[in-house]
Design a protein around this motif. Sequence first.
Motif, mmCIF file in Angstrom:
data_model
loop_
_atom_site.group_PDB
_atom_site.id
_atom_site.type_symbol
_atom_site.label_atom_id
_atom_site.label_comp_id
_atom_site.label_asym_id
_atom_site.label_seq_id
_atom_site.Cartn_x
_atom_site.Cartn_y
_atom_site.Cartn_z
ATOM 1 N N ILE A 258 0.843 -1.201 0.000
ATOM 2 C CA ILE A 258 0.000 0.000 0.000
ATOM 3 C C ILE A 258 0.876 1.249 0.000
ATOM 4 O O ILE A 258 0.620 2.210 -0.736
ATOM 5 C CB ILE A 258 -0.991 -0.011 1.198
ATOM 6 N N ASN A 259 1.943 1.244 0.782
ATOM 7 C CA ASN A 259 2.816 2.424 0.826
ATOM 8 C C ASN A 259 3.431 2.732 -0.540
ATOM 9 O O ASN A 259 3.550 3.897 -0.925
ATOM 10 C CB ASN A 259 3.894 2.257 1.898
ATOM 11 N N ALA A 260 3.780 1.682 -1.280
ATOM 12 C CA ALA A 260 4.340 1.903 -2.628
ATOM 13 C C ALA A 260 3.282 2.562 -3.525
ATOM 14 O O ALA A 260 3.583 3.490 -4.285
ATOM 15 C CB ALA A 260 4.802 0.572 -3.225
ATOM 16 N N GLN A 261 2.047 2.092 -3.414
ATOM 17 C CA GLN A 261 0.966 2.689 -4.214
ATOM 18 C C GLN A 261 0.738 4.154 -3.810
ATOM 19 O O GLN A 261 0.462 5.010 -4.635
ATOM 20 C CB GLN A 261 -0.348 1.916 -4.029
ATOM 21 N N LEU A 262 0.870 4.400 -2.485
ATOM 22 C CA LEU A 262 0.651 5.761 -1.987
ATOM 23 C C LEU A 262 1.713 6.714 -2.532
ATOM 24 O O LEU A 262 1.410 7.866 -2.864
ATOM 25 C CB LEU A 262 0.659 5.781 -0.451
ATOM 26 N N LEU A 270 -2.086 13.175 -6.329
ATOM 27 C CA LEU A 270 -3.437 12.761 -5.910
ATOM 28 C C LEU A 270 -3.520 12.660 -4.391
ATOM 29 O O LEU A 270 -2.572 12.206 -3.739
ATOM 30 C CB LEU A 270 -3.781 11.403 -6.529
ATOM 31 N N LYS A 271 -4.665 13.057 -3.851
ATOM 32 C CA LYS A 271 -4.859 12.952 -2.403
ATOM 33 C C LYS A 271 -5.207 11.512 -2.059
ATOM 34 O O LYS A 271 -6.103 10.920 -2.672
ATOM 35 C CB LYS A 271 -5.976 13.892 -1.959
ATOM 36 N N SER A 272 -4.491 10.941 -1.064
ATOM 37 C CA SER A 272 -4.648 9.509 -0.800
ATOM 38 C C SER A 272 -5.184 9.240 0.598
ATOM 39 O O SER A 272 -5.050 10.051 1.512
ATOM 40 C CB SER A 272 -3.297 8.816 -0.966
ATOM 41 N N GLY A 273 -5.793 8.045 0.751
ATOM 42 C CA GLY A 273 -6.316 7.640 2.056
ATOM 43 C C GLY A 273 -6.173 6.143 2.255
ATOM 44 O O GLY A 273 -6.107 5.389 1.293
ATOM 45 N N VAL A 274 -6.096 5.741 3.537
ATOM 46 C CA VAL A 274 -6.038 4.312 3.851
ATOM 47 C C VAL A 274 -7.028 3.991 4.969
ATOM 48 O O VAL A 274 -7.126 4.736 5.943
ATOM 49 C CB VAL A 274 -4.616 3.888 4.312
ATOM 50 N N ALA A 283 1.925 3.008 10.327
ATOM 51 C CA ALA A 283 2.889 2.580 9.301
ATOM 52 C C ALA A 283 2.610 3.162 7.918
ATOM 53 O O ALA A 283 3.406 2.999 7.011
ATOM 54 C CB ALA A 283 2.884 1.053 9.219
ATOM 55 N N TYR A 284 1.480 3.844 7.764
ATOM 56 C CA TYR A 284 1.110 4.309 6.416
ATOM 57 C C TYR A 284 1.499 5.753 6.145
ATOM 58 O O TYR A 284 1.463 6.597 7.038
ATOM 59 C CB TYR A 284 -0.407 4.147 6.201
ATOM 60 N N LEU A 285 1.776 6.031 4.890
ATOM 61 C CA LEU A 285 2.241 7.360 4.483
ATOM 62 C C LEU A 285 1.160 8.149 3.738
ATOM 63 O O LEU A 285 1.463 9.072 2.994
ATOM 64 C CB LEU A 285 3.471 7.200 3.572
ATOM 65 N N ALA A 286 -0.102 7.787 3.933
ATOM 66 C CA ALA A 286 -1.183 8.447 3.187
ATOM 67 C C ALA A 286 -1.473 9.838 3.734
ATOM 68 O O ALA A 286 -1.117 10.161 4.866
ATOM 69 C CB ALA A 286 -2.447 7.594 3.277
ATOM 70 N N CYS A 288 -4.525 10.851 4.388
ATOM 71 C CA CYS A 288 -5.532 10.599 5.430
ATOM 72 C C CYS A 288 -5.489 9.132 5.814
ATOM 73 O O CYS A 288 -5.884 8.276 5.021
ATOM 74 C CB CYS A 288 -6.950 10.874 4.925
ATOM 75 N N VAL A 289 -4.998 8.832 7.012
ATOM 76 C CA VAL A 289 -5.046 7.451 7.506
ATOM 77 C C VAL A 289 -6.193 7.371 8.502
ATOM 78 O O VAL A 289 -6.221 8.111 9.477
ATOM 79 C CB VAL A 289 -3.716 7.055 8.181
ATOM 80 N N LYS A 290 -7.152 6.490 8.210
ATOM 81 C CA LYS A 290 -8.305 6.337 9.112
ATOM 82 C C LYS A 290 -8.205 4.978 9.782
ATOM 83 O O LYS A 290 -8.137 3.958 9.097
ATOM 84 C CB LYS A 290 -9.619 6.380 8.326
ATOM 85 N N CYS A 291 -8.240 4.995 11.108
ATOM 86 C CA CYS A 291 -8.181 3.741 11.848
ATOM 87 C C CYS A 291 -9.594 3.233 12.081
ATOM 88 O O CYS A 291 -10.411 3.908 12.698
ATOM 89 C CB CYS A 291 -7.470 3.956 13.177
ATOM 90 N N ALA A 292 -9.894 2.033 11.563
ATOM 91 C CA ALA A 292 -11.239 1.483 11.711
ATOM 92 C C ALA A 292 -11.421 0.799 13.059
ATOM 93 O O ALA A 292 -12.540 0.487 13.453
ATOM 94 C CB ALA A 292 -11.521 0.500 10.584
#
Length: 349
Positions: A258-262, A270-274, A283-286, A288-292
């Motif tokens: 996912i980080n490579a795609q981000l 592009l604005k990104s989210g996870v 661990a994510y570089l988006a 907007c990282v949303k914790c479910a």
Amino acid sequence: MNTKIVKTDENHIDDIAIKEAGEILQKGGLVAFPTETVYGLGGDALNADSSVKIYEAKGRPSDNPLIVHIASMDALPAIVKEIPKEAYLLAEKYWPGPLTMIFRKSDAVPLTTTGGLETVAVRMPSHKVALALIEAAGGYVAAPSANRSGRPSPTLARYVIEDLDGRVDMIIDGGEVNIGLESTIIDLTEEKPVILRPGYITEQMLAQALGEVETDRTLMQQHADLAPKAPGMKYRHYAPKGSLVIVEGREEAVVPYINAQLSEAKAEGLKSGVIATEETKDAYLADCVKCAGSRQDEEAVARSLFRILREFDEEEVQVMYAEAFPRDGVGQAIMNRLLKAAGYHVITV
Ligand code: AMP
Ligand code: MG
């Protein structure tokens, strides 16, 4: 139309507001209200014109039937042709609660309510505000989720207002819902009980009560040749404005992928989210990282999923990735909703 917004919660029910809401429904008007699953958009289920109004307010295709909500078992016989023994077993265990059962309908139920079908979907919700409203309305409230068609089901009154202000007579704000995913639907009109929509009441729980149950094969993957048995499941639901891809695999592989795609999305401006979990969110570089929620607590994940999809839209996220969840237990319902939101776009790493 001027929409009246009232607040009431389960512990302190505003009797005057509920009485007024019941009168609106009895006169053929529409009231959005909280249930334990998601907010519902209610009309009198036995009034053909009210059901037509519901389809109009939602912008919903009229071949997509509504669920009839009742407040007691005594209300059931009048709207169905027969009550199979499985229904008593399930009602005993899971009503009131997040389970919808499909029966053959009686003549009392208009075809507009059932989208032209000779069967009717019935649920007894457990939310006290919903139960009080159903009683005040005369016992039968048709209610699909209180969103405009194609948007995520609302888990907060704020989202109902966003979608339906000016389109319904009243919105009852009862705070955040408890479960956050729509009810499990089980069809009791065929030889064997069949799950038409997974939900909080899982396949295992239903099998425990009934012995064998089947699950509609179309629910967890796209079948070009087969239509789902619940008409509503054929429509693309919860489609976010940006693109959403689910990434399935071991955590050690999913996060770097996912980080490579981000990074690519970032390079393209592009604005990104996870949609991440407690275990991975840092661990994510988006953008907007949303914790479910934690993977150990799938109920929390279920509760936050639709809110997160709406937040991504509010924040105008263009490229989104979601971690996958196990396809059993409550995870089956989470994955079913995620798959629909992603248009079945899954990458296995
Ligand atoms: P919603 O109320 O927005 O959760 O949508 C109701 C869901 O119940 C839709 O997916 C419908 O297709 C399904 N449904 C309602 N009535 C029936 C029925 N008689 N047979 C099969 N599915 C139904
Ligand atoms: Mg819906």
